[in-house]
Design an enzyme around this catalytic site. Structure first.
Site, PDB file in Angstrom:
ATOM      1  N   SER A 148       0.834  -1.200   0.000  1.00 46.66           N
ATOM      2  CA  SER A 148       0.000   0.000   0.000  1.00 46.66           C
ATOM      3  C   SER A 148       0.872   1.253   0.000  1.00 46.66           C
ATOM      4  CB  SER A 148      -0.964  -0.064   1.186  1.00 46.66           C
ATOM      5  OG  SER A 148      -2.007   0.872   1.062  1.00 46.66           O
ATOM      6  N   ASP A 225     -10.078  -5.859  -3.155  1.00 46.52           N
ATOM      7  CA  ASP A 225      -9.507  -4.765  -2.365  1.00 46.52           C
ATOM      8  C   ASP A 225     -10.393  -3.532  -2.507  1.00 46.52           C
ATOM      9  OD1 ASP A 225      -7.906  -2.556  -1.508  1.00 46.52           O
ATOM     10  OD2 ASP A 225      -6.087  -3.666  -1.977  1.00 46.52           O
ATOM     11  N   HIS A 258      -7.264  -6.165   0.966  1.00 49.83           N
ATOM     12  CA  HIS A 258      -6.138  -5.267   1.246  1.00 49.83           C
ATOM     13  C   HIS A 258      -5.397  -5.629   2.534  1.00 49.83           C
ATOM     14  CE1 HIS A 258      -4.099  -1.554   0.112  1.00 49.83           C
ATOM     15  NE2 HIS A 258      -4.087  -1.183   1.388  1.00 49.83           N
TER      16      HIS A 258
END
Length: 280
Positions: A148, A225, A258
């Site tokens: 991320s 995600d 995620h």
């Protein structure tokens, strides 16, 4: 030599998982990092280092506790180093998660009140590797990956330092931050209002001007995600990288989101990718 102070150490897969604190000249405060030394490093062998950059709100321990990476690092003989995601303690913070503690964005901040301590690019790219190589049985071979916000950091650091990293990979990276609300918000706070300054930390823009050493890249993304595709935009980066001659592996993982559940499920593939690039 900068002194490092041990916080904790545990045996793991016949290697050592440890945590240290030290004063950072870059960030002008105490910083914490975690390191896994594989059994080979405890037997008088020097090993290469793989740096992991964590995402928003994480610290240096999330990865070491939740990713399950040490088993594979032990197999390949790779040290794993995880810095914190920002300065902590008596340093500027904010009420939201997008700025301040846990949200350094791996930039060298230039704006008040962040500039004095939030020098995370310099810390990760320069100070921490020098510290690791001076204090632990590792070579100067490096590779880097992240998740991320940390995936963004890994990509931009690798692209801006050709020849220093054998490869770069990322889980669900924030790939084009200047084209997102959260990226523009953070960059404005840390770097000011000039988009030309932001471009120095945007992987999709950096890869279009990179001229040296086309290092191998591995990007993967979960298709459930909640930040994909609008915020993360990995395909935009992949297309730009391939158009400029980079060898990019790109995988979509069906049904994955995620979280660290995604990371733990495929961390072995990433470590094998880096082991190959490191010649192991």
């Amino acid at each position: 030599m900068t002194a490092i102070t041990p916080i904790a150490e545990d045996k793991m897969f016949n290697g050592s998982q440890a945590r240290y604190r030290h004063f950072s000249a870059s960030c002008q405060t105490g910083m914490t990092f975690s390191i896994y030394l594989p059994p080979q490093a405890l037997q008088s062998y020097q090993v290469p280092t793989l740096y992991w950059l964590s995402g928003l709100t994480d610290d240096d321990e999330n990865f070491s506790i939740r990713a399950g990476a040490q088993r594979f690092a032990a197999h390949w003989g790779i040290a794993l180093v995880t810095p914190d995601t920002s300065p902590r303690g008596d340093t500027p913070d904010s009420d939201g998660i997008e700025l301040g503690h846990g949200a350094g964005f791996y930039v060298n901040a230039t704006q008040v009140p962040w500039a004095e301590h939030y020098q995370m690019y310099r810390y990760v790219a320069e100070e921490l590797p020098a510290l690791i190589e001076a204090n632990f049985p590792v070579t100067d071979q490096r590779s880097i990956f992240g998740h991320s916000m940390g995936g963004m950091g890994a990509l931009q650091i690798a692209l801006k330092n050709p020849g220093r990293y054998a490869a770069v990979s990322a889980f669900a990276p924030l790939s084009h931050p200047t084209n997102t609300e959260i990226g523009r918000y953070a960059f404005t706070a840390y770097l000011g209002n000039n988009p030309e300054t932001w471009a120095a930390y945007d992987p999709t823009l950096l890869v279009q001007t990179a001229t040296a050493a086309k290092l191998p890249i591995f990007i993967e993304q979960g298709d459930t995600d909640e930040l994909y595709p609008e915020i993360l935009q990995p395909k935009t980066f992949v297309n730009a990288a391939r158009a400029h001659g980079f060898d990019v592996q790109y995988k979509i993982r069906r049904g994955y989101g995620h979280s660290y559940h995604h990371i733990a499920s495929f961390i072995d593939a990433h470590i094998e990718f880096h082991a190959d690039a490191l010649g192991l």
